[in-house]
Design a protein around this motif. Structure first.
Motif, PDB file in Angstrom:
ATOM      1  N   LEU A   1       0.845  -1.190   0.000  1.00  0.00           N
ATOM      2  CA  LEU A   1       0.000   0.000   0.000  1.00  0.00           C
ATOM      3  C   LEU A   1       0.883   1.243   0.000  1.00  0.00           C
ATOM      4  O   LEU A   1       1.872   1.314   0.726  1.00  0.00           O
TER       5      LEU A   1
ATOM      6  N   TRP B   1      -7.728   4.457  -0.918  1.00  0.00           N
ATOM      7  CA  TRP B   1      -8.119   4.040   0.430  1.00  0.00           C
ATOM      8  C   TRP B   1      -9.488   4.573   0.825  1.00  0.00           C
ATOM      9  O   TRP B   1     -10.118   4.041   1.735  1.00  0.00           O
TER      10      TRP B   1
ATOM     11  N   THR C   1       3.318   5.809   5.256  1.00  0.00           N
ATOM     12  CA  THR C   1       2.002   6.079   4.676  1.00  0.00           C
ATOM     13  C   THR C   1       1.113   6.896   5.613  1.00  0.00           C
ATOM     14  O   THR C   1      -0.091   7.043   5.344  1.00  0.00           O
TER      15      THR C   1
ATOM     16  N   LEU D   1      -7.985   5.584   7.325  1.00  0.00           N
ATOM     17  CA  LEU D   1      -8.023   5.063   5.963  1.00  0.00           C
ATOM     18  C   LEU D   1      -7.109   3.856   5.799  1.00  0.00           C
ATOM     19  O   LEU D   1      -7.491   2.844   5.203  1.00  0.00           O
ATOM     20  N   LEU D   2      -5.888   3.955   6.328  1.00  0.00           N
ATOM     21  CA  LEU D   2      -4.929   2.862   6.171  1.00  0.00           C
ATOM     22  C   LEU D   2      -5.381   1.631   6.944  1.00  0.00           C
ATOM     23  O   LEU D   2      -5.346   0.503   6.421  1.00  0.00           O
TER      24      LEU D   2
ATOM     25  N   THR E   1      -8.225  -0.136   5.204  1.00  0.00           N
ATOM     26  CA  THR E   1      -7.785  -0.836   4.001  1.00  0.00           C
ATOM     27  C   THR E   1      -7.044  -2.117   4.361  1.00  0.00           C
ATOM     28  O   THR E   1      -7.262  -3.175   3.752  1.00  0.00           O
TER      29      THR E   1
ATOM     30  N   HIS F   1      -5.190   9.606   7.648  1.00  0.00           N
ATOM     31  CA  HIS F   1      -4.546   8.377   7.209  1.00  0.00           C
ATOM     32  C   HIS F   1      -4.657   7.199   8.175  1.00  0.00           C
ATOM     33  O   HIS F   1      -4.784   6.055   7.714  1.00  0.00           O
TER      34      HIS F   1
ATOM     35  N   PRO G   1     -11.735   1.283  -0.800  1.00  0.00           N
ATOM     36  CA  PRO G   1     -10.765   0.194  -0.929  1.00  0.00           C
ATOM     37  C   PRO G   1     -11.326  -1.128  -1.427  1.00  0.00           C
ATOM     38  O   PRO G   1     -10.649  -2.157  -1.305  1.00  0.00           O
TER      39      PRO G   1
END
Length: 234
Positions: A62, A115, A144, A153-154, A157, A150, A118
């Motif tokens: 990612l 993301w 990231t 979102l990360l 995902t 983030h 996803p």
């Protein structure tokens, strides 16, 4: 600009990964190799990770950027890797894949994965993958986290794409920038709340002469908790 990064691949051997950094930008970021990617690439050969060779998506990276980590993973573990990032950066990633066919054995492809949405990974060849049908046995992510959105979102995902099972792994590296420490703590909390646990971690200080970025890097390896009902992934 083109650079070569010497990374260890185990048994006393190293490989030279060639990386170009063309003038491409996405979300105000230019395509460049960050310190975390170099540190994580050098760490991969030491990790006890067993990507599934029967999976359609053994390794998913990612936020690949220039692709150094994923290209190294394909070389170290001799396993297919999919490098993902935002669509405007894919030409640069594809160029670096082409530069390293000899060491990766043509095991690397790339695609766009947003993301915010996803559920669909769009590969460069026009085909698509979904987490329901093509979950990843290993997920990689280096540097990231650089905005307050983030961590959510990360983590979402990662939790969506990681396959169930005791051998599934998430490997993350990030610089310990003071301004982002709260975001990193939030990422850990979200991954733990989602059913993962950190099983290995470490820090490395990169040479400040070689990098303009924060050079104190932390890396960590995650797996599903043994008592987690992974069938209930988000």
């Amino acid at each position: 600009m083109s650079r070569a990064f010497e990374v260890p691949i185990g048994h006393g051997q190293t490989v030279s990964i060639r990386i170009t950094e063309p003038e491409l930008r996405a979300q105000q970021l230019s395509l460049q190799t960050w310190t975390s990617s170099f540190v994580l690439a050098r760490q991969l050969h030491t990790l006890d990770v067993q990507p599934s060779r029967s999976s359609s998506l053994p390794i998913l990276e990612l936020g690949s950027g220039t692709g150094l980590v994923g290209l190294t993973a394909a070389t170290v573990w001799e396993t297919p890797v999919c490098l993902t990032d935002l669509a405007p950066l894919l030409p640069g990633i594809a160029a670096n894949i082409a530069l390293n066919l000899k060491c990766t054995g043509n095991r690397v492809n790339c695609g766009s994965l947003d993301w915010d949405s996803p559920e669909l990974l769009s590969l460069e060849d026009g085909s698509t993958l979904t987490p329901a049908k093509d979950p990843a046995s290993v997920i990689l992510a280096a540097d990231t986290i650089y905005s307050e959105e983030h961590p959510e979102l990360l983590s979402r995902t990662i939790l969506r794409w990681l396959t169930p099972g005791p051998l599934a792994r998430v490997i993350i590296a990030y610089p310990l920038r003071v301004a982002y420490l709260d975001h990193l703590r939030e990422l850990w909390q979200l991954l733990e709340a989602g059913g993962l646990e950190a099983i290995e971690e470490g820090k490395e200080q990169a040479d400040v002469k070689d990098w303009d970025d924060e050079c104190l890097i932390e890396w960590c390896v995650w797996r599903w908790k043994s008592d987690n009902n992974v069938s209930q992934r988000p």
